[in-house]
Enzyme design. Structure first.
Site, PDB file in Angstrom:
ATOM      1  N   GLU A  61     -13.260  -7.468  -5.139  1.00  0.00           N
ATOM      2  CA  GLU A  61     -13.643  -6.332  -5.977  1.00  0.00           C
ATOM      3  C   GLU A  61     -14.826  -6.666  -6.874  1.00  0.00           C
ATOM      4  O   GLU A  61     -15.676  -5.803  -7.144  1.00  0.00           O
ATOM      5  CB  GLU A  61     -12.456  -5.866  -6.818  1.00  0.00           C
ATOM      6  CG  GLU A  61     -11.396  -5.100  -6.042  1.00  0.00           C
ATOM      7  CD  GLU A  61     -10.520  -5.984  -5.164  1.00  0.00           C
ATOM      8  OE1 GLU A  61      -9.876  -5.467  -4.236  1.00  0.00           O
ATOM      9  OE2 GLU A  61     -10.494  -7.207  -5.423  1.00  0.00           O
ATOM     10  N   HIS A 130       0.886  -1.594  -8.522  1.00  0.00           N
ATOM     11  CA  HIS A 130       0.191  -0.563  -7.757  1.00  0.00           C
ATOM     12  C   HIS A 130       0.435   0.836  -8.325  1.00  0.00           C
ATOM     13  O   HIS A 130       0.230   1.825  -7.629  1.00  0.00           O
ATOM     14  CB  HIS A 130       0.652  -0.576  -6.287  1.00  0.00           C
ATOM     15  CG  HIS A 130       0.426  -1.867  -5.581  1.00  0.00           C
ATOM     16  ND1 HIS A 130       1.238  -2.965  -5.753  1.00  0.00           N
ATOM     17  CD2 HIS A 130      -0.535  -2.253  -4.701  1.00  0.00           C
ATOM     18  CE1 HIS A 130       0.802  -3.964  -5.003  1.00  0.00           C
ATOM     19  NE2 HIS A 130      -0.271  -3.556  -4.357  1.00  0.00           N
TER      20      HIS A 130
END
Length: 320
Positions: A61, A130
């Site tokens: 990322e 998540h």
């Protein structure tokens, strides 16, 4: 295409098609975008525009966000895919210390017209790592626009507006709205910073955004059955937020309830409530999740959800 029925994800694909057709500087980069993205939000785009404009990246990322910032400074308009907001934390330095600050630190010589897509909210049965709602983090960050659409129409219009913005946009779609279907007019512009009044009423003002609009709308139905008419506002853009629409409603109703899926403590609802109280003197209340990680087991996950019954109870207490 004009008006047709699309899902939340299909609406995003259509918005990207229109912007990529109109502007060759628009590119996409991220993990799995070539196969359409994990939610189908890029379906068919690599086949249509080629791997030079829809770019699969390594699993990093920080590298994805850093490359996107560099592309934007070099004149492109990248869509940076973070998969989910929880993973975007690995790319925060590039977003916070580079993208958000470049225009200010260099006196406008550089611009970072980047759209960072980072789906947020509770992901069913996906547990704490998540299922985070971190929009307040980004609303606190000078230099970025923060968007959180709740409908297919808004996901289409706001994604186009974000790509045309010229500044970095943190674009937080909800992880579980992708299959929601609705009418989409692909010629309709949806401006950044403009809320939507979903229902009209005089008893109290109810403000929310993203998927939390669904239980809020259901709560309004239940309240209406008891004679309590609610002014329901979908904020849509968290920064800049539509102060005029919200505050004018609060001045009229005299009461404000802000509801969000994020943890209530230090949530963005506190900013709206404080602003409304200062500007109009209205009574205010907030409703958000408890300050706990989202559990994996359904019974634990349910503790982090703000449901219809809780919204109805909070609204009645405020209206009483």
């Amino acid at each position: 295409m004009a008006v047709t029925t699309l899902s939340y994800s299909e609406a995003a694909v259509r918005a990207l098609q229109q912007e990529m057709d109109a502007d060759p500087r628009v590119v996409v980069l991220g993990e799995d975008v070539g196969r359409g993205g994990i939610f189908g939000q890029y379906k068919g785009l690599q086949q249509q525009y080629g791997a030079e404009r829809v770019i699969d990246t390594p699993i990093s990322e920080a590298a994805i966000m850093g490359a996107g910032v560099g592309m934007a400074l070099a004149g492109l308009r990248p869509v940076v895919e973070m998969r989910v907001v929880d993973f975007a934390l690995c790319g925060m330095d590039e977003l916070v210390n580079q993208a958000a600050k470049n225009r200010f630190m260099f006196g406008g010589q550089g611009r970072v017209p980047l759209v960072a897509r980072m789906p947020g909210g509770i992901w069913d049965a996906s547990a704490a790592q998540h299922s985070q709602s971190l929009e307040a983090w980004f609303a606190h960050l000078p230099g970025v626009v923060v968007v959180s659409p709740s409908t297919p129409q808004d996901n289409h219009g706001l994604l186009r507006a974000a790509l045309q913005c010229g500044d970095p946009v943190v674009y937080i779609e909800h992880k579980t709205l992708w299959g929601v279907r609705g009418e989409v007019d692909d010629t309709l512009a949806v401006p950044l910073g403009q809320a939507a009044r979903v229902r009209e009423g005089n008893a109290l003002t109810l403000v929310s955004w993203s998927k939390q609009m669904q239980p809020c709308a259901a709560a309004c139905d239940a309240l209406a059955a008891e004679g309590i008419a609610v002014d329901l506002i979908d904020l849509r853009t968290l920064w800049p937020w539509d102060r005029e629409t919200v505050l004018s409603s609060c001045a009229r109703t005299g009461r404000l309830l802000v509801v969000h899926e994020a943890v209530q403590a230090a949530g963005f609802g506190a900013e709206i409530a404080a602003s409304a109280a200062e500007a109009t003197g209205c009574r205010v209340a907030r409703l958000g999740a408890p300050r706990i990680p989202v559990g994996y087991a359904p019974v634990l996950e349910a503790q982090s959800r703000v449901g219809v019954d809780a919204i109805v109870a909070a609204a009645k207490k405020l209206a009483g």
